[in-house]
Scaffold this motif. Structure first.
Motif, mmCIF file in Angstrom:
data_model
loop_
_atom_site.group_PDB
_atom_site.id
_atom_site.type_symbol
_atom_site.label_atom_id
_atom_site.label_comp_id
_atom_site.label_asym_id
_atom_site.label_seq_id
_atom_site.Cartn_x
_atom_site.Cartn_y
_atom_site.Cartn_z
ATOM 1 N N VAL A 16 4.697 5.504 -26.008
ATOM 2 C CA VAL A 16 4.448 6.872 -25.608
ATOM 3 C C VAL A 16 5.697 7.044 -24.421
ATOM 4 N N GLY A 17 6.421 6.291 -24.077
ATOM 5 C CA GLY A 17 7.511 6.307 -23.362
ATOM 6 C C GLY A 17 6.788 6.282 -21.817
ATOM 7 N N ALA A 18 5.785 5.451 -21.524
ATOM 8 C CA ALA A 18 5.321 5.414 -20.259
ATOM 9 C C ALA A 18 6.070 4.273 -19.279
ATOM 10 N N TRP A 19 5.890 4.423 -18.155
ATOM 11 C CA TRP A 19 6.194 3.613 -17.236
ATOM 12 C C TRP A 19 5.013 2.394 -17.150
ATOM 13 N N ILE A 20 5.647 0.988 -16.868
ATOM 14 C CA ILE A 20 4.788 -0.073 -16.730
ATOM 15 C C ILE A 20 4.923 -0.056 -14.923
ATOM 16 N N VAL A 21 3.727 -0.251 -14.067
ATOM 17 C CA VAL A 21 3.915 -0.436 -12.695
ATOM 18 C C VAL A 21 3.018 -1.751 -12.502
ATOM 19 N N SER A 52 0.892 -1.381 0.028
ATOM 20 C CA SER A 52 0.045 0.085 -0.100
ATOM 21 C C SER A 52 0.734 1.200 -0.053
ATOM 22 N N GLU A 53 1.997 1.123 0.808
ATOM 23 C CA GLU A 53 2.883 2.429 0.901
ATOM 24 C C GLU A 53 3.669 2.533 -0.574
ATOM 25 N N ALA A 54 4.193 1.284 -1.175
ATOM 26 C CA ALA A 54 4.505 1.355 -2.467
ATOM 27 C C ALA A 54 3.572 2.168 -3.423
ATOM 28 N N ASN A 55 2.579 1.525 -3.509
ATOM 29 C CA ASN A 55 1.568 2.356 -4.518
ATOM 30 C C ASN A 55 1.680 3.968 -4.159
ATOM 31 N N THR A 56 1.466 4.365 -3.084
ATOM 32 C CA THR A 56 1.167 5.726 -2.815
ATOM 33 C C THR A 56 2.539 6.334 -3.339
ATOM 34 N N LEU A 57 3.701 5.673 -3.055
ATOM 35 C CA LEU A 57 5.198 6.225 -3.558
ATOM 36 C C LEU A 57 5.161 6.381 -5.013
ATOM 37 N N VAL A 58 4.486 5.449 -5.655
ATOM 38 C CA VAL A 58 4.505 5.474 -7.244
ATOM 39 C C VAL A 58 3.564 6.865 -7.535
ATOM 40 N N ALA A 59 2.621 6.823 -6.999
ATOM 41 C CA ALA A 59 1.755 8.012 -7.203
ATOM 42 C C ALA A 59 2.567 9.324 -7.227
ATOM 43 N N ASN A 60 3.227 9.389 -5.881
ATOM 44 C CA ASN A 60 3.701 10.709 -5.764
ATOM 45 C C ASN A 60 5.265 10.827 -6.365
ATOM 46 N N THR A 61 5.815 9.859 -7.121
ATOM 47 C CA THR A 61 7.219 10.045 -7.642
ATOM 48 C C THR A 61 6.790 9.921 -9.249
ATOM 49 N N GLN A 89 -6.440 0.628 -5.306
ATOM 50 C CA GLN A 89 -5.515 1.386 -4.361
ATOM 51 C C GLN A 89 -4.847 2.460 -5.255
ATOM 52 N N LEU A 90 -4.224 2.155 -6.175
ATOM 53 C CA LEU A 90 -3.206 3.049 -6.664
ATOM 54 C C LEU A 90 -3.991 4.010 -7.565
ATOM 55 N N THR A 91 -4.977 3.489 -8.395
ATOM 56 C CA THR A 91 -5.966 4.263 -9.075
ATOM 57 C C THR A 91 -6.508 5.309 -8.187
ATOM 58 N N GLY A 92 -7.140 4.872 -7.022
ATOM 59 C CA GLY A 92 -7.601 5.810 -6.047
ATOM 60 C C GLY A 92 -6.767 7.049 -5.630
ATOM 61 N N ASP A 93 -5.650 6.665 -5.253
ATOM 62 C CA ASP A 93 -4.609 7.482 -4.944
ATOM 63 C C ASP A 93 -4.432 8.434 -5.918
ATOM 64 N N VAL A 94 -4.243 8.062 -7.271
ATOM 65 C CA VAL A 94 -3.983 8.889 -8.392
ATOM 66 C C VAL A 94 -4.939 9.699 -8.629
ATOM 67 N N ARG A 95 -6.341 9.345 -8.599
ATOM 68 C CA ARG A 95 -7.522 10.224 -8.737
ATOM 69 C C ARG A 95 -7.529 11.321 -7.703
ATOM 70 N N ASN A 96 -7.155 11.087 -6.510
ATOM 71 C CA ASN A 96 -7.144 11.937 -5.329
ATOM 72 C C ASN A 96 -5.997 12.954 -5.460
ATOM 73 N N ARG A 97 -4.983 12.745 -6.536
ATOM 74 C CA ARG A 97 -4.228 13.803 -6.568
ATOM 75 C C ARG A 97 -4.403 14.664 -7.622
ATOM 76 N N GLY A 98 -5.706 14.323 -8.246
ATOM 77 C CA GLY A 98 -6.353 15.050 -9.460
ATOM 78 C C GLY A 98 -5.826 14.772 -10.952
ATOM 79 N N ILE A 99 -5.132 13.464 -10.974
ATOM 80 C CA ILE A 99 -4.690 12.997 -12.270
ATOM 81 C C ILE A 99 -5.688 12.068 -12.854
ATOM 82 N N GLU A 100 -5.677 12.133 -13.880
ATOM 83 C CA GLU A 100 -6.670 11.333 -14.691
ATOM 84 C C GLU A 100 -6.245 9.883 -14.963
#
Length: 375
Positions: free
Chosen positions: A180-185, A85-94, A111-122
């Motif tokens: 598109v040069g994206a990361w795979i998480v 769970s913390e690792a997911n949060t770190l991904v969203a923040n990093t 978990q990660l998708t919700g964290d990302v949406r709560n940061r205003g990211i699509e």
């Protein structure tokens, strides 16, 4: 706008004190004494542990054990976290900033998708096909990415369906990320829980240069109470995540790291995986037997891995109503599919002791019988 974590909200409200809990997604948890016996750890090692601050990025020995699971990795590619769970949060923040977007596959443990949406990211969802073993549509995935896509998020094996991506699906994910040069998480917490093979699910690590892998002690190892997870990533990404880790939790706990060191050393790690697979395979057989009691009500795409099944039902009630009735009438807890944005399903974990599992399934069938009688 804040987006609540619908699955965990449901659990937080109902799981305390429930007698027949089939809502968890890992194998039946171990006792400390069982873990000490299995690992051969001297109990005095635990009693004599000084409860000081541990090494913030994870003890060197623990990171070395983890790195051995990932070809080409070393301890500097590992960051130990307070659960996945913390690792997911770190991904969203990093990895993500305003203006970026992330692509994810649904149904998904949000978990990660919700964290990302709560940061205003699509977050852009690619829906898996429920009538074709929850497979990925490669064209839908390619259509979802654009120049602002910074992360493609995959849980493999999947939560809640237990499906494992094929080589074709894996290639499609890598192709879309490379375009598109994206990361795979890749959330890989269910690797080691294979139900129908002894071949370990292949990690995304090493398949592409921009990969972050997340894992934990919770699912395959039956040790969720340790609250210990990890990230595997390129070293500069680990360093960037480490800086954010210092804000989030500072470190996982000293005792958790010590027990995880013992659990991930061979032969203990192999024995824990054997235990998980034994519980998963026996439990799924018991589950499928019970689902036949009411013919035509239940169908399930057999999970290739994980301790759980995502079960479709044909009843004149929605998934939230069914699961609330199970809890109120029979002290049984399962998670409604609506919490994964999929109706007429529920998630059921069956990697549990046989007698406990059978009693809960009997209670499930009592409620189903009652619904059918009044339909």
């Amino acid at each position: 706008m804040f987006h609540p974590f619908h699955v965990e909200q449901f659990l937080s409200e109902l799981e305390h004190g429930v007698k027949y809990n089939y809502s968890e997604s890992g194998v039946h948890p171990m006792k400390v004494e069982e873990l000490i016996k299995l690992t051969g750890l001297d109990p005095n090692t635990i009693w004599s542990t000084v409860l000081d601050y541990p090494q913030v990025n994870g003890s060197t020995l623990l990171r070395e054990h983890i790195a051995k699971m990932y070809e080409g990795a070393d301890a500097e590619n590992i960051l130990v976290t307070a659960g996945a769970s913390e690792a997911n949060t770190l991904v969203a923040n990093t990895l993500l900033e305003p203006g970026d977007n992330m692509v994810a596959f649904r149904p998904i443990y949000e978990q990660l998708t919700g964290d990302v949406r709560n940061r205003g990211i699509e977050v852009r969802y690619v829906d898996l096909d429920p009538y074709n073993d929850w497979k990925i549509d490669p064209q839908a995935l390619m259509d979802a990415v654009d120049e602002n896509t910074k992360v493609i998020h995959i849980i493999n094996p999947n939560n809640p369906t237990g499906q494992v991506v094929s080589q074709e699906e894996r290639d499609a994910i890598i192709a879309a990320a490379a375009k598109v040069g994206a990361w795979i998480v890749a959330d890989e917490v269910y690797i080691g829980t294979e139900r129908d093979t002894d071949e370990v699910t292949k990690s995304f690590w090493g398949d592409y240069d921009k990969v972050v892998v997340l894992n934990s002690m919770s699912k395959a190892y039956g040790l969720p109470g340790l609250r210990l997870g990890w990230m595997v990533a390129p070293k500069d990404t680990i360093t960037a995540s480490w800086r954010r880790h210092e804000y989030a939790t500072v470190a996982a706990t000293t005792l958790s790291m010590r027990l995880a060191e013992a659990a991930l050393a061979e032969p203990a790690r192999g024995l824990l995986v054997e235990r998980a697979r034994r519980l998963i395979r026996t439990g799924f057989e018991t589950l499928t037997e019970a689902l036949k009691v009411h013919q035509g009500v239940f169908t399930v795409s057999p999970p290739k891995a994980s301790a759980m099944s995502f079960i479709r039902f044909d009843l004149p009630v929605d998934s939230e109503t069914l699961c609330r009735r199970l809890h109120a009438e029979q002290d049984v807890l399962v998670i409604p599919g609506s919490r994964f944005h999929v109706e007429n399903h529920f998630r059921f974990s069956s990697a549990l002791p046989e007698a406990h599992l059978r009693e809960g399934l009997n209670r499930l069938n009592k409620v189903v019988g009652s619904i059918l009688e009044t339909a």
